[in-house]
Design a protein around this motif. Structure first.
Motif, PDB file in Angstrom:
ATOM      1  N   SER A  17       0.834  -1.211   0.000  1.00 43.71           N
ATOM      2  CA  SER A  17       0.000   0.000   0.000  1.00 43.71           C
ATOM      3  C   SER A  17       0.871   1.264   0.000  1.00 43.71           C
ATOM      4  CB  SER A  17      -0.948   0.014   1.199  1.00 43.71           C
ATOM      5  OG  SER A  17      -0.234   0.119   2.418  1.00 43.71           O
ATOM      6  N   PHE A  18       2.050   1.206   0.620  1.00 44.17           N
ATOM      7  CA  PHE A  18       2.953   2.362   0.602  1.00 44.17           C
ATOM      8  C   PHE A  18       3.535   2.566  -0.797  1.00 44.17           C
ATOM      9  CE2 PHE A  18       3.564   1.301   5.265  1.00 44.17           C
ATOM     10  CZ  PHE A  18       2.718   2.301   5.700  1.00 44.17           C
ATOM     11  N   VAL A  19       3.877   1.467  -1.458  1.00 40.09           N
ATOM     12  CA  VAL A  19       4.393   1.547  -2.834  1.00 40.09           C
ATOM     13  C   VAL A  19       3.331   2.179  -3.731  1.00 40.09           C
ATOM     14  CG1 VAL A  19       5.178   0.229  -4.839  1.00 40.09           C
ATOM     15  CG2 VAL A  19       5.933  -0.421  -2.529  1.00 40.09           C
ATOM     16  N   ASP A  20       2.109   1.695  -3.620  1.00 46.39           N
ATOM     17  CA  ASP A  20       1.008   2.226  -4.434  1.00 46.39           C
ATOM     18  C   ASP A  20       0.791   3.718  -4.156  1.00 46.39           C
ATOM     19  OD1 ASP A  20       0.669  -0.353  -5.410  1.00 46.39           O
ATOM     20  OD2 ASP A  20      -1.025  -0.807  -4.076  1.00 46.39           O
ATOM     21  N   ALA A  21       0.867   4.115  -2.890  1.00 46.88           N
ATOM     22  CA  ALA A  21       0.670   5.517  -2.514  1.00 46.88           C
ATOM     23  C   ALA A  21       1.793   6.391  -3.082  1.00 46.88           C
ATOM     24  CB  ALA A  21       0.600   5.657  -0.998  1.00 46.88           C
ATOM     25  N   ILE A  22       3.024   5.885  -3.074  1.00 46.38           N
ATOM     26  CA  ILE A  22       4.154   6.640  -3.615  1.00 46.38           C
ATOM     27  C   ILE A  22       3.955   6.886  -5.107  1.00 46.38           C
ATOM     28  CG2 ILE A  22       6.616   6.465  -4.186  1.00 46.38           C
ATOM     29  CD1 ILE A  22       6.938   5.052  -1.402  1.00 46.38           C
ATOM     30  N   VAL A  23       3.590   5.836  -5.834  1.00 46.90           N
ATOM     31  CA  VAL A  23       3.361   5.973  -7.275  1.00 46.90           C
ATOM     32  C   VAL A  23       2.219   6.955  -7.537  1.00 46.90           C
ATOM     33  CG1 VAL A  23       2.646   4.756  -9.368  1.00 46.90           C
ATOM     34  CG2 VAL A  23       4.324   3.706  -7.821  1.00 46.90           C
ATOM     35  N   GLU A  24       1.139   6.859  -6.780  1.00 48.63           N
ATOM     36  CA  GLU A  24       0.007   7.770  -6.945  1.00 48.63           C
ATOM     37  C   GLU A  24       0.413   9.217  -6.674  1.00 48.63           C
ATOM     38  OE1 GLU A  24      -3.440   6.643  -4.652  1.00 48.63           O
ATOM     39  OE2 GLU A  24      -3.312   4.568  -5.360  1.00 48.63           O
ATOM     40  N   ASP A  25       1.213   9.439  -5.634  1.00 49.15           N
ATOM     41  CA  ASP A  25       1.650  10.797  -5.301  1.00 49.15           C
ATOM     42  C   ASP A  25       2.522  11.389  -6.404  1.00 49.15           C
ATOM     43  OD1 ASP A  25       0.267  10.638  -2.923  1.00 49.15           O
ATOM     44  OD2 ASP A  25       2.052  10.324  -1.680  1.00 49.15           O
ATOM     45  N   ILE A  26       3.408  10.583  -6.951  1.00 50.30           N
ATOM     46  CA  ILE A  26       4.265  11.052  -8.048  1.00 50.30           C
ATOM     47  C   ILE A  26       3.405  11.449  -9.241  1.00 50.30           C
ATOM     48  CG2 ILE A  26       5.977  10.311  -9.757  1.00 50.30           C
ATOM     49  CD1 ILE A  26       7.230   8.616  -7.488  1.00 50.30           C
ATOM     50  N   GLU A  27       2.433  10.614  -9.572  1.00 51.62           N
ATOM     51  CA  GLU A  27       1.543  10.921 -10.703  1.00 51.62           C
ATOM     52  C   GLU A  27       0.683  12.144 -10.408  1.00 51.62           C
ATOM     53  OE1 GLU A  27      -0.363   7.175 -11.478  1.00 51.62           O
ATOM     54  OE2 GLU A  27       1.408   6.420 -12.555  1.00 51.62           O
ATOM     55  N   TRP A  28       0.256  12.304  -9.157  1.00 49.00           N
ATOM     56  CA  TRP A  28      -0.543  13.464  -8.782  1.00 49.00           C
ATOM     57  C   TRP A  28       0.246  14.750  -8.986  1.00 49.00           C
ATOM     58  CZ3 TRP A  28      -0.189  17.208  -4.890  1.00 49.00           C
ATOM     59  CH2 TRP A  28      -1.337  17.969  -4.683  1.00 49.00           C
ATOM     60  N   LEU A  29       1.564  14.684  -8.772  1.00 52.02           N
ATOM     61  CA  LEU A  29       2.424  15.853  -8.992  1.00 52.02           C
ATOM     62  C   LEU A  29       2.737  16.077 -10.472  1.00 52.02           C
ATOM     63  CD1 LEU A  29       4.859  15.456  -5.976  1.00 52.02           C
ATOM     64  CD2 LEU A  29       3.227  17.327  -6.350  1.00 52.02           C
ATOM     65  N   GLY A  30       2.245  15.202 -11.336  1.00 51.22           N
ATOM     66  CA  GLY A  30       2.394  15.394 -12.776  1.00 51.22           C
ATOM     67  C   GLY A  30       3.574  14.673 -13.407  1.00 51.22           C
ATOM     68  N   PHE A  31       4.117  13.682 -12.720  1.00 51.95           N
ATOM     69  CA  PHE A  31       5.265  12.958 -13.249  1.00 51.95           C
ATOM     70  C   PHE A  31       4.954  11.473 -13.364  1.00 51.95           C
ATOM     71  CE2 PHE A  31       6.910  16.639 -10.914  1.00 51.95           C
ATOM     72  CZ  PHE A  31       7.596  17.278 -11.929  1.00 51.95           C
ATOM     73  N   SER A  32       5.750  10.812 -14.168  1.00 46.91           N
ATOM     74  CA  SER A  32       5.605   9.374 -14.335  1.00 46.91           C
ATOM     75  C   SER A  32       6.998   8.774 -14.456  1.00 46.91           C
ATOM     76  CB  SER A  32       4.787   9.075 -15.593  1.00 46.91           C
ATOM     77  OG  SER A  32       4.612   7.693 -15.744  1.00 46.91           O
ATOM     78  N   PRO A  33       7.331   7.803 -13.599  1.00 47.47           N
ATOM     79  CA  PRO A  33       8.676   7.225 -13.673  1.00 47.47           C
ATOM     80  C   PRO A  33       8.882   6.468 -14.979  1.00 47.47           C
ATOM     81  CG  PRO A  33       7.402   6.257 -11.850  1.00 47.47           C
ATOM     82  CD  PRO A  33       6.521   7.229 -12.545  1.00 47.47           C
ATOM     83  N   ASP A  34      10.101   6.537 -15.490  1.00 46.15           N
ATOM     84  CA  ASP A  34      10.436   5.789 -16.699  1.00 46.15           C
ATOM     85  C   ASP A  34      10.670   4.325 -16.385  1.00 46.15           C
ATOM     86  OD1 ASP A  34      10.527   7.927 -18.774  1.00 46.15           O
ATOM     87  OD2 ASP A  34      11.961   8.767 -17.348  1.00 46.15           O
ATOM     88  N   ALA A  35      10.999   4.030 -15.148  1.00 42.45           N
ATOM     89  CA  ALA A  35      11.202   2.651 -14.701  1.00 42.45           C
ATOM     90  C   ALA A  35      10.926   2.587 -13.206  1.00 42.45           C
ATOM     91  CB  ALA A  35      12.634   2.205 -14.996  1.00 42.45           C
ATOM     92  N   LEU A  36      10.507   1.415 -12.760  1.00 43.52           N
ATOM     93  CA  LEU A  36      10.301   1.159 -11.339  1.00 43.52           C
ATOM     94  C   LEU A  36      11.246   0.026 -10.953  1.00 43.52           C
ATOM     95  CD1 LEU A  36       8.819   1.359  -8.605  1.00 43.52           C
ATOM     96  CD2 LEU A  36       7.107  -0.190  -9.528  1.00 43.52           C
ATOM     97  N   LYS A  37      12.153   0.319 -10.031  1.00 44.45           N
ATOM     98  CA  LYS A  37      13.128  -0.678  -9.588  1.00 44.45           C
ATOM     99  C   LYS A  37      13.147  -0.711  -8.071  1.00 44.45           C
ATOM    100  CE  LYS A  37      15.825  -0.210 -13.692  1.00 44.45           C
ATOM    101  NZ  LYS A  37      16.980  -0.751 -14.318  1.00 44.45           N
ATOM    102  N   HIS A  38      13.759  -1.743  -7.552  1.00 40.16           N
ATOM    103  CA  HIS A  38      13.902  -1.917  -6.110  1.00 40.16           C
ATOM    104  C   HIS A  38      15.379  -2.084  -5.799  1.00 40.16           C
ATOM    105  CE1 HIS A  38       9.825  -3.278  -7.060  1.00 40.16           C
ATOM    106  NE2 HIS A  38       9.506  -2.870  -5.851  1.00 40.16           N
TER     107      HIS A  38
END
Length: 116
Positions: free
Chosen positions: A89-110
Motif C-alpha cells: 500500500s505504501f508503494v502504491d501511494a508513492i506511485v500515486e503521489d508522483i503521478e498526482w504531482l504530474g510525473f511518471s517514472p520511466d522505470a520502477l526498480k527496487h
C-alpha cells in the motif's frame, strides 16, 4: 490584491528566466562536456515504509524536472532494504503521489534487486 501579487499571477511562464541552481548547473556542465555521453538519468529513491511528506515532494519535482528538462529519464527506485517488511500500500501511494504531482517514472526498480 496588491499590484505585485496581481503581476505575479498574470506573468507568463515564457517570460520567466531559465531556472538555475547548483544541480542544474552541474547537469548542464556534464551535458556540455559529454561526461556521461550526454545522457541525463536521475532517480527518486524513497523507502516504501510510509507515506511521502513535503520533503519528498521537493525531491520528486527536482529529480523528475531535471530529467524532463534535459530529455532524460527518471527512475523510481524503491529503497527496500528489507522487502519482506514492506507494505504494497505504501508503494502504491508513492506511485500515486508522483503521478498526482504530474510525473511518471520511466522505470520502477527496487534496491533489493541488486543484492540477495
Amino acid at each position: 490584491m496588491s499590484d505585485l501579487t496581481q503581476n505575479s499571477l498574470n506573468q507568463d511562464e515564457t517570460t520567466d528566466p531559465p531556472r538555475s541552481d547548483f544541480v542544474r548547473d552541474l547537469v548542464e556542465e556534464d551535458t556540455k562536456t559529454q561526461r556521461f555521453g550526454g545522457r541525463v538519468q536521475t532517480r527518486f529513491p524513497p523507502e516504501p515504509n510510509g507515506y511521502l511528506h513535503i520533503g519528498h515532494a521537493k525531491a520528486i519535482v527536482l529529480d523528475f524536472s531535471i530529467a524532463r528538462e534535459n530529455g532524460g529519464s527518471c527512475t523510481l527506485r524503491l529503497d527496500d532494504t528489507n522487502p519482506t517488511t514492506e507494505d504494497q500500500s505504501f508503494v502504491d501511494a508513492i506511485v500515486e503521489d508522483i503521478e498526482w504531482l504530474g510525473f511518471s517514472p520511466d522505470a520502477l526498480k527496487h534496491s533489493s534487486d541488486y543484492f540477495e
